[in-house]
Design a protein around this motif. Structure first.
Motif, PDB file in Angstrom:
ATOM      1  N   LYS A  34       0.769  -1.237  -0.058  1.00  0.00           N
ATOM      2  CA  LYS A  34       0.108  -0.008   0.147  1.00  0.00           C
ATOM      3  C   LYS A  34       1.115   1.021  -0.158  1.00  0.00           C
ATOM      4  O   LYS A  34       0.467   2.331  -0.534  1.00  0.00           O
ATOM      5  N   GLY A  35       2.039   1.257   0.341  1.00  0.00           N
ATOM      6  CA  GLY A  35       2.883   2.236   0.584  1.00  0.00           C
ATOM      7  C   GLY A  35       4.143   2.160   1.044  1.00  0.00           C
ATOM      8  O   GLY A  35       4.574   0.988   1.542  1.00  0.00           O
ATOM      9  N   PHE A  36       5.146   2.970   1.037  1.00  0.00           N
ATOM     10  CA  PHE A  36       6.579   2.803   1.148  1.00  0.00           C
ATOM     11  C   PHE A  36       7.141   4.431   1.593  1.00  0.00           C
ATOM     12  O   PHE A  36       6.481   5.167   0.734  1.00  0.00           O
ATOM     13  N   ASP A  37       8.401   4.320   2.120  1.00  0.00           N
ATOM     14  CA  ASP A  37       8.946   5.849   2.206  1.00  0.00           C
ATOM     15  C   ASP A  37      10.442   5.456   1.607  1.00  0.00           C
ATOM     16  O   ASP A  37      10.695   4.662   1.451  1.00  0.00           O
ATOM     17  N   GLN A  38      10.977   6.834   2.054  1.00  0.00           N
ATOM     18  CA  GLN A  38      12.604   6.744   1.709  1.00  0.00           C
ATOM     19  C   GLN A  38      13.375   5.778   2.312  1.00  0.00           C
ATOM     20  O   GLN A  38      14.618   5.739   2.041  1.00  0.00           O
ATOM     21  N   ALA A  39      12.941   5.305   3.586  1.00  0.00           N
ATOM     22  CA  ALA A  39      13.661   4.415   4.305  1.00  0.00           C
ATOM     23  C   ALA A  39      13.424   2.941   3.954  1.00  0.00           C
ATOM     24  O   ALA A  39      13.770   2.187   4.721  1.00  0.00           O
ATOM     25  N   THR A  40      12.587   2.725   3.078  1.00  0.00           N
ATOM     26  CA  THR A  40      11.859   1.492   2.633  1.00  0.00           C
ATOM     27  C   THR A  40      11.016   1.055   3.714  1.00  0.00           C
ATOM     28  O   THR A  40      11.097  -0.250   3.592  1.00  0.00           O
ATOM     29  N   ASN A  41      10.403   1.587   4.528  1.00  0.00           N
ATOM     30  CA  ASN A  41       9.438   0.990   5.395  1.00  0.00           C
ATOM     31  C   ASN A  41       8.174   0.933   4.620  1.00  0.00           C
ATOM     32  O   ASN A  41       8.038   1.850   3.636  1.00  0.00           O
ATOM     33  N   ILE A  42       7.590  -0.229   4.425  1.00  0.00           N
ATOM     34  CA  ILE A  42       6.665  -0.692   3.578  1.00  0.00           C
ATOM     35  C   ILE A  42       5.418  -0.928   4.478  1.00  0.00           C
ATOM     36  O   ILE A  42       5.265  -1.271   5.694  1.00  0.00           O
ATOM     37  N   ILE A  43       4.119  -0.609   3.859  1.00  0.00           N
ATOM     38  CA  ILE A  43       3.012  -0.865   4.348  1.00  0.00           C
ATOM     39  C   ILE A  43       1.878  -2.074   3.896  1.00  0.00           C
ATOM     40  O   ILE A  43       1.866  -1.789   2.557  1.00  0.00           O
ATOM     41  N   LEU A  44       1.778  -2.934   4.256  1.00  0.00           N
ATOM     42  CA  LEU A  44       1.035  -4.137   3.387  1.00  0.00           C
ATOM     43  C   LEU A  44      -0.101  -4.362   4.070  1.00  0.00           C
ATOM     44  O   LEU A  44      -0.562  -3.995   5.195  1.00  0.00           O
ATOM     45  N   LEU A  96      -3.437  -5.560   8.319  1.00  0.00           N
ATOM     46  CA  LEU A  96      -2.583  -4.208   8.022  1.00  0.00           C
ATOM     47  C   LEU A  96      -1.260  -4.242   8.756  1.00  0.00           C
ATOM     48  O   LEU A  96      -1.248  -4.509   9.856  1.00  0.00           O
ATOM     49  N   TYR A  97      -0.145  -4.187   8.034  1.00  0.00           N
ATOM     50  CA  TYR A  97       1.088  -4.681   8.666  1.00  0.00           C
ATOM     51  C   TYR A  97       2.249  -3.642   8.300  1.00  0.00           C
ATOM     52  O   TYR A  97       2.127  -3.313   6.877  1.00  0.00           O
ATOM     53  N   ILE A  98       2.967  -3.044   9.129  1.00  0.00           N
ATOM     54  CA  ILE A  98       4.179  -2.109   8.586  1.00  0.00           C
ATOM     55  C   ILE A  98       5.512  -3.027   8.881  1.00  0.00           C
ATOM     56  O   ILE A  98       5.698  -3.582   9.973  1.00  0.00           O
ATOM     57  N   ILE A  99       6.533  -3.218   7.920  1.00  0.00           N
ATOM     58  CA  ILE A  99       7.613  -3.438   8.233  1.00  0.00           C
ATOM     59  C   ILE A  99       8.781  -2.436   7.810  1.00  0.00           C
ATOM     60  O   ILE A  99       8.946  -1.727   6.928  1.00  0.00           O
ATOM     61  N   ARG A 100       9.639  -2.275   8.894  1.00  0.00           N
ATOM     62  CA  ARG A 100      10.656  -1.405   8.905  1.00  0.00           C
ATOM     63  C   ARG A 100      11.811  -1.914   7.778  1.00  0.00           C
ATOM     64  O   ARG A 100      11.894  -2.910   7.588  1.00  0.00           O
ATOM     65  N   GLY A 101      12.121  -0.665   7.183  1.00  0.00           N
ATOM     66  CA  GLY A 101      12.985  -0.909   6.016  1.00  0.00           C
ATOM     67  C   GLY A 101      14.442  -1.808   6.253  1.00  0.00           C
ATOM     68  O   GLY A 101      14.742  -2.355   5.537  1.00  0.00           O
ATOM     69  N   ASP A 102      14.778  -1.473   7.814  1.00  0.00           N
ATOM     70  CA  ASP A 102      15.946  -2.063   8.108  1.00  0.00           C
ATOM     71  C   ASP A 102      15.955  -3.410   8.463  1.00  0.00           C
ATOM     72  O   ASP A 102      16.979  -4.211   8.332  1.00  0.00           O
ATOM     73  N   ASN A 103      14.631  -4.102   8.231  1.00  0.00           N
ATOM     74  CA  ASN A 103      14.462  -5.452   8.725  1.00  0.00           C
ATOM     75  C   ASN A 103      14.021  -6.119   7.292  1.00  0.00           C
ATOM     76  O   ASN A 103      13.893  -7.319   7.352  1.00  0.00           O
ATOM     77  N   ILE A 104      14.181  -5.584   6.190  1.00  0.00           N
ATOM     78  CA  ILE A 104      13.957  -6.251   4.915  1.00  0.00           C
ATOM     79  C   ILE A 104      15.089  -6.768   4.236  1.00  0.00           C
ATOM     80  O   ILE A 104      16.061  -6.009   3.993  1.00  0.00           O
ATOM     81  N   SER A 105      15.014  -8.131   3.844  1.00  0.00           N
ATOM     82  CA  SER A 105      16.057  -8.556   2.927  1.00  0.00           C
ATOM     83  C   SER A 105      15.686  -8.345   1.459  1.00  0.00           C
ATOM     84  O   SER A 105      16.545  -8.379   0.548  1.00  0.00           O
ATOM     85  N   VAL A 106      14.357  -8.988   0.966  1.00  0.00           N
ATOM     86  CA  VAL A 106      14.157  -9.400  -0.223  1.00  0.00           C
ATOM     87  C   VAL A 106      12.523  -8.817  -0.377  1.00  0.00           C
ATOM     88  O   VAL A 106      11.856  -9.291   0.562  1.00  0.00           O
ATOM     89  N   VAL A 107      12.360  -8.157  -1.573  1.00  0.00           N
ATOM     90  CA  VAL A 107      10.895  -7.944  -1.699  1.00  0.00           C
ATOM     91  C   VAL A 107      10.731  -8.313  -3.067  1.00  0.00           C
ATOM     92  O   VAL A 107      11.532  -8.043  -4.167  1.00  0.00           O
ATOM     93  N   GLY A 108       9.885  -9.011  -3.362  1.00  0.00           N
ATOM     94  CA  GLY A 108       9.513  -9.572  -4.862  1.00  0.00           C
ATOM     95  C   GLY A 108       8.035  -9.566  -5.146  1.00  0.00           C
ATOM     96  O   GLY A 108       7.055  -9.773  -4.107  1.00  0.00           O
ATOM     97  N   GLU A 109       7.634  -9.339  -6.367  1.00  0.00           N
ATOM     98  CA  GLU A 109       6.271  -9.423  -6.920  1.00  0.00           C
ATOM     99  C   GLU A 109       5.625 -10.880  -6.729  1.00  0.00           C
ATOM    100  O   GLU A 109       6.614 -11.934  -7.098  1.00  0.00           O
ATOM    101  N   LEU A 110       4.645 -11.188  -6.320  1.00  0.00           N
ATOM    102  CA  LEU A 110       4.143 -12.448  -6.310  1.00  0.00           C
ATOM    103  C   LEU A 110       3.165 -12.699  -7.244  1.00  0.00           C
ATOM    104  O   LEU A 110       2.138 -12.038  -7.386  1.00  0.00           O
ATOM    105  N   ASP A 111       3.373 -13.930  -8.246  1.00  0.00           N
ATOM    106  CA  ASP A 111       2.377 -14.117  -9.360  1.00  0.00           C
ATOM    107  C   ASP A 111       1.337 -14.920  -8.446  1.00  0.00           C
ATOM    108  O   ASP A 111       1.445 -16.245  -8.116  1.00  0.00           O
TER     109      ASP A 111
END
Length: 98
Positions: A30-40, A61-76
């Motif tokens: 749903k969104g992200f910021d400059q620190a790659t924090n993401i909202i799912l 609804l879930y927020i993941i801090r950017g410094d805790n993300i290793s990989v982001v990928g589109e899911l088919d």
């Protein structure tokens, strides 16, 4: 870590996120910021085990801090929906060591 143009194209798409602690979280970006924090939204965690099928833990609804993300990928979603996760066995991912 730069958010870059890659995440912009994934907004409102279903993605899979692998975190530094080895978690696999699937949801709609749903969104992200400059620190790659993401909202799912409509998110869930897939918990893998060698003894049981994949457990699905609803997060909503879930927020993941950017410094805790290793990989982001589109899911088919088409092939993913055909998987029988109750029969899938796999070792849990190990944490990322920096």
């Amino acid at each position: 870590m730069s958010a870059g143009p890659g995440l912009e194209s994934l907004v409102d798409q279903t993605i899979s996120v692998i975190t530094n602690d080895g978690r696999n979280i699937v949801g709609i970006l749903k969104g992200f910021d400059q620190a790659t924090n993401i909202i799912l939204d409509e998110s869930h965690e897939r918990v893998f085990s060698t003894k049981e099928g994949v457990q699905r833990l609803v997060l909503g609804l879930y927020i993941i801090r950017g410094d805790n993300i290793s990989v982001v990928g589109e899911l088919d979603e088409d092939p993913d929906s055909r998987l029988d996760l109750s029969k899938l066995r796999a070792h849990p991912l190990k944490p990322v060591i920096h």
